[in-house]
Scaffold this motif. Structure first.
Motif, PDB file in Angstrom:
ATOM      1  N   PHE A 190       8.378   3.181  -7.555  1.00 25.50           N
ATOM      2  CA  PHE A 190       7.865   2.190  -6.625  1.00 25.50           C
ATOM      3  C   PHE A 190       8.884   1.320  -6.216  1.00 25.50           C
ATOM      4  CE2 PHE A 190       6.054  -1.825  -5.035  1.00 25.50           C
ATOM      5  CZ  PHE A 190       5.837  -1.459  -3.789  1.00 25.50           C
ATOM      6  N   PHE A 191       9.716   0.767  -7.377  1.00 31.57           N
ATOM      7  CA  PHE A 191      10.707  -0.109  -7.294  1.00 31.57           C
ATOM      8  C   PHE A 191      11.894   0.224  -6.816  1.00 31.57           C
ATOM      9  CE2 PHE A 191       7.523  -2.729  -9.664  1.00 31.57           C
ATOM     10  CZ  PHE A 191       7.461  -3.705  -9.358  1.00 31.57           C
ATOM     11  N   ASP A 192      12.095   1.656  -6.857  1.00 31.35           N
ATOM     12  CA  ASP A 192      13.484   2.283  -6.461  1.00 31.35           C
ATOM     13  C   ASP A 192      13.154   2.375  -4.856  1.00 31.35           C
ATOM     14  OD1 ASP A 192      12.335   5.586  -5.624  1.00 31.35           O
ATOM     15  OD2 ASP A 192      11.322   4.428  -7.312  1.00 31.35           O
ATOM     16  N   TYR A 193      12.139   2.429  -4.390  1.00 34.16           N
ATOM     17  CA  TYR A 193      11.785   2.196  -2.884  1.00 34.16           C
ATOM     18  C   TYR A 193      12.043   0.861  -2.459  1.00 34.16           C
ATOM     19  CZ  TYR A 193       9.148   1.799   1.330  1.00 34.16           C
ATOM     20  OH  TYR A 193       8.558   1.314   2.484  1.00 34.16           O
ATOM     21  N   LYS A 194      11.489   0.100  -3.112  1.00 35.37           N
ATOM     22  CA  LYS A 194      11.965  -1.565  -2.795  1.00 35.37           C
ATOM     23  C   LYS A 194      13.262  -1.800  -2.640  1.00 35.37           C
ATOM     24  CE  LYS A 194       9.177  -4.816  -4.123  1.00 35.37           C
ATOM     25  NZ  LYS A 194       8.319  -5.193  -2.924  1.00 35.37           N
ATOM     26  N   LEU A 195      14.033  -1.232  -3.650  1.00 34.43           N
ATOM     27  CA  LEU A 195      15.663  -1.374  -3.738  1.00 34.43           C
ATOM     28  C   LEU A 195      16.193  -0.628  -2.560  1.00 34.43           C
ATOM     29  CD1 LEU A 195      18.183  -2.296  -5.108  1.00 34.43           C
ATOM     30  CD2 LEU A 195      17.887  -0.728  -6.617  1.00 34.43           C
ATOM     31  N   ALA A 196      15.672   0.587  -2.288  1.00 38.65           N
ATOM     32  CA  ALA A 196      16.469   1.188  -0.877  1.00 38.65           C
ATOM     33  C   ALA A 196      15.941   0.703   0.443  1.00 38.65           C
ATOM     34  CB  ALA A 196      15.684   2.660  -0.948  1.00 38.65           C
ATOM     35  N   ARG A 197      14.753  -0.331   0.389  1.00 38.64           N
ATOM     36  CA  ARG A 197      14.533  -1.163   1.778  1.00 38.64           C
ATOM     37  C   ARG A 197      15.500  -2.084   1.655  1.00 38.64           C
ATOM     38  NH1 ARG A 197       9.909  -0.418   4.814  1.00 38.64           N
ATOM     39  NH2 ARG A 197      10.962  -1.741   5.822  1.00 38.64           N
ATOM     40  N   ILE A 198      15.844  -2.504   0.619  1.00 43.10           N
ATOM     41  CA  ILE A 198      17.007  -3.729   0.518  1.00 43.10           C
ATOM     42  C   ILE A 198      18.262  -3.242   0.957  1.00 43.10           C
ATOM     43  CG2 ILE A 198      18.186  -5.231  -0.892  1.00 43.10           C
ATOM     44  CD1 ILE A 198      15.552  -5.585  -2.750  1.00 43.10           C
ATOM     45  N   ILE A 199      18.598  -2.216   0.289  1.00 47.82           N
ATOM     46  CA  ILE A 199      19.892  -1.800   0.794  1.00 47.82           C
ATOM     47  C   ILE A 199      20.001  -1.276   2.332  1.00 47.82           C
ATOM     48  CG2 ILE A 199      21.454   0.335   0.670  1.00 47.82           C
ATOM     49  CD1 ILE A 199      20.526   0.533  -2.262  1.00 47.82           C
ATOM     50  N   SER A 200      19.033  -0.677   2.958  1.00 49.17           N
ATOM     51  CA  SER A 200      18.770  -0.427   4.072  1.00 49.17           C
ATOM     52  C   SER A 200      18.664  -1.475   4.991  1.00 49.17           C
ATOM     53  CB  SER A 200      17.436   0.301   4.479  1.00 49.17           C
ATOM     54  OG  SER A 200      17.062   0.421   5.693  1.00 49.17           O
ATOM     55  N   ASN A 201      18.143  -2.713   4.628  1.00 42.85           N
ATOM     56  CA  ASN A 201      18.046  -3.867   5.372  1.00 42.85           C
ATOM     57  C   ASN A 201      19.468  -4.489   5.622  1.00 42.85           C
ATOM     58  OD1 ASN A 201      15.476  -3.441   5.856  1.00 42.85           O
ATOM     59  ND2 ASN A 201      14.542  -5.333   5.039  1.00 42.85           N
ATOM     60  N   GLU A 202      20.163  -4.406   4.642  1.00 46.64           N
ATOM     61  CA  GLU A 202      21.472  -5.050   4.330  1.00 46.64           C
ATOM     62  C   GLU A 202      22.377  -4.026   5.534  1.00 46.64           C
ATOM     63  OE1 GLU A 202      22.760  -4.801   0.441  1.00 46.64           O
ATOM     64  OE2 GLU A 202      21.758  -6.677  -0.191  1.00 46.64           O
ATOM     65  N   LEU A 203      22.413  -2.776   5.546  1.00 49.44           N
ATOM     66  CA  LEU A 203      23.287  -2.274   6.535  1.00 49.44           C
ATOM     67  C   LEU A 203      22.642  -2.447   7.989  1.00 49.44           C
ATOM     68  CD1 LEU A 203      22.968   1.498   4.491  1.00 49.44           C
ATOM     69  CD2 LEU A 203      24.994  -0.258   4.748  1.00 49.44           C
ATOM     70  N   LEU A 204      21.217  -2.291   7.944  1.00 49.81           N
ATOM     71  CA  LEU A 204      20.833  -2.674   9.465  1.00 49.81           C
ATOM     72  C   LEU A 204      21.268  -3.855   9.995  1.00 49.81           C
ATOM     73  CD1 LEU A 204      17.105  -1.331   9.081  1.00 49.81           C
ATOM     74  CD2 LEU A 204      18.900  -0.708  10.689  1.00 49.81           C
ATOM     75  N   SER A 246       0.916  -1.200   0.014  1.00 55.65           N
ATOM     76  CA  SER A 246       0.023   0.070   0.011  1.00 55.65           C
ATOM     77  C   SER A 246       0.894   1.357  -0.033  1.00 55.65           C
ATOM     78  CB  SER A 246      -1.051  -0.002   1.280  1.00 55.65           C
ATOM     79  OG  SER A 246      -0.077  -0.033   2.366  1.00 55.65           O
ATOM     80  N   ILE A 247       2.165   1.273   0.279  1.00 58.02           N
ATOM     81  CA  ILE A 247       2.931   2.415   0.306  1.00 58.02           C
ATOM     82  C   ILE A 247       3.057   3.083  -1.184  1.00 58.02           C
ATOM     83  CG2 ILE A 247       5.252   0.962  -0.427  1.00 58.02           C
ATOM     84  CD1 ILE A 247       4.812   4.037   1.887  1.00 58.02           C
ATOM     85  N   VAL A 248       2.602   2.017  -1.996  1.00 60.53           N
ATOM     86  CA  VAL A 248       2.607   2.598  -3.509  1.00 60.53           C
ATOM     87  C   VAL A 248       1.665   4.000  -3.784  1.00 60.53           C
ATOM     88  CG1 VAL A 248       0.661   1.108  -4.461  1.00 60.53           C
ATOM     89  CG2 VAL A 248       2.745   1.923  -5.879  1.00 60.53           C
ATOM     90  N   PHE A 249       0.715   3.882  -2.631  1.00 63.01           N
ATOM     91  CA  PHE A 249      -0.333   5.122  -3.010  1.00 63.01           C
ATOM     92  C   PHE A 249       0.451   6.353  -2.237  1.00 63.01           C
ATOM     93  CE2 PHE A 249      -2.931   1.033  -2.959  1.00 63.01           C
ATOM     94  CZ  PHE A 249      -3.206   0.894  -3.967  1.00 63.01           C
ATOM     95  N   GLU A 250       1.176   6.259  -1.739  1.00 62.22           N
ATOM     96  CA  GLU A 250       1.729   7.296  -0.943  1.00 62.22           C
ATOM     97  C   GLU A 250       2.959   7.860  -1.501  1.00 62.22           C
ATOM     98  OE1 GLU A 250       2.611   6.662   3.288  1.00 62.22           O
ATOM     99  OE2 GLU A 250       0.686   5.003   3.369  1.00 62.22           O
ATOM    100  N   ILE A 251       3.594   7.312  -2.577  1.00 62.64           N
ATOM    101  CA  ILE A 251       4.700   7.797  -3.131  1.00 62.64           C
ATOM    102  C   ILE A 251       4.242   8.944  -4.099  1.00 62.64           C
ATOM    103  CG2 ILE A 251       5.958   5.616  -3.038  1.00 62.64           C
ATOM    104  CD1 ILE A 251       5.395   5.053  -5.859  1.00 62.64           C
ATOM    105  N   ASP A 252       5.254   9.584  -4.683  1.00 61.48           N
ATOM    106  CA  ASP A 252       5.115  10.632  -5.536  1.00 61.48           C
ATOM    107  C   ASP A 252       5.516  10.146  -7.055  1.00 61.48           C
ATOM    108  OD1 ASP A 252       5.127  12.830  -7.441  1.00 61.48           O
ATOM    109  OD2 ASP A 252       6.744  13.982  -6.189  1.00 61.48           O
ATOM    110  N   PRO A 253       4.563  10.009  -7.836  1.00 59.26           N
ATOM    111  CA  PRO A 253       4.809   9.191  -9.130  1.00 59.26           C
ATOM    112  C   PRO A 253       5.833   9.987 -10.123  1.00 59.26           C
ATOM    113  CG  PRO A 253       2.552  10.352  -9.157  1.00 59.26           C
ATOM    114  CD  PRO A 253       3.156  10.224  -7.670  1.00 59.26           C
TER     115      PRO A 253
END
Length: 281
Positions: free
Chosen positions: A160-174, A148-155
């Protein structure tokens, strides 16, 4: 374009180093980096709105490589701030239990939402054949049942997939951050245990010497083009040599205040290599 991946990484690293040199608490460092990265993301967004992209390749490159690095770090530091400010104690069993729970939650998120997704496998395999779908704006397919985060992003500033990739990068660092918060001496099952294949490999100089080497490799961006942080590089060496390095921040701060050479170990490495070269002549 004004922004390149290398410039962004260098700019973020420089800010991290500047904050690190001030020997602040991790909570304060995370808060300051969160504000900095938020401002950086805003300035990049403004640049994109004003200048646009030269072509499709330019747009794909931005949403696949540049924005996820900024947003991934922003999510990471914000999460560190939240974790650190919620930590009930500064040491002991409760401290260990708290960070163990955080690590378990991260692993659960990986299993439930990341590792089995088509996009994650696409990213991990290094494929580029669907970049036009994943990293160009206006291609979101709502039939895929997206988060549902897709409805909150600025198109205009997300695929949307740049956000998913950012979450992957973040999780690796965490993941790396949480591992370094849990002492391997208290938990024998932690990844910092030496693997069987490297049981005969030992670090025979001081911990400070190894930290100096770690920071030199980080500062020169010679590992993964500088895309990974100091904690992950540190963890690699801790795993290899089975040596817990403790608080890198304070060790680095002490290095900067040394009397005489601040890079004593690296200086000795250079001398040793040159002497070895002379012997080979």
């Amino acid at each position: 374009m004004k922004y390149s991946l290398q410039n962004i990484i260098i700019e973020i690293h420089n800010k991290e180093d500047k904050i690190l040199s001030q020997s602040k608490r991790l909570i304060d460092e995370a808060y300051e980096m969160t504000l900095y990265l938020q401002d950086l993301l805003f300035s990049v967004k403004k640049h994109i709105a004003d200048e646009g992209f030269k072509n499709d390749a330019d747009e794909i490159h931005f949403f696949r490589t540049i924005k996820p690095q900024i947003l991934g770090k922003l999510i990471y530091y914000n999460k560190i701030y939240r974790i650190e400010t919620s930590c009930p104690v500064s040491n002991g069993k409760m401290y260990h239990s708290y960070f163990s729970i955080q690590l378990a939650n991260l692993k659960r998120e990986y299993i439930d939402h990341i590792c089995n997704s088509d996009f994650y496998r696409y990213y991990r395999s290094g494929r580029t054949d669907r970049d036009n779908t994943y990293f160009k704006r206006g291609n979101i397919n709502y039939h895929d049942g997206l988060n549902s985060i897709v409805f909150e992003i600025d198109p205009a500033f997300s695929t949307f997939f740049d956000y998913k990739l950012a979450r992957i990068i973040s999780n690796e660092l965490l993941y790396t951050y949480l591992l370094t918060k849990i002492s391997p001496d208290e938990d024998p099952d932690m990844i910092l245990q030496k693997p069987e294949s490297s049981k005969d490999i030992f670090w025979t100089d001081s911990k400070n010497a190894l930290i100096e080497l770690v920071y030199a490799l980080y500062a020169s961006s010679v590992i993964s083009h500088g895309k990974i942080g100091i904690r992950k590089i540190s963890l690699m060496f801790q795993i290899l040599f089975g040596v817990p390095l403790g608080d890198l921040h304070h060790a680095f701060h002490r290095m900067k205040s040394r009397a005489g050479s601040r890079t004593a170990f690296l200086d000795q490495l250079k001398i040793s290599l040159e002497e070895y070269m002379d012997k080979e002549l």
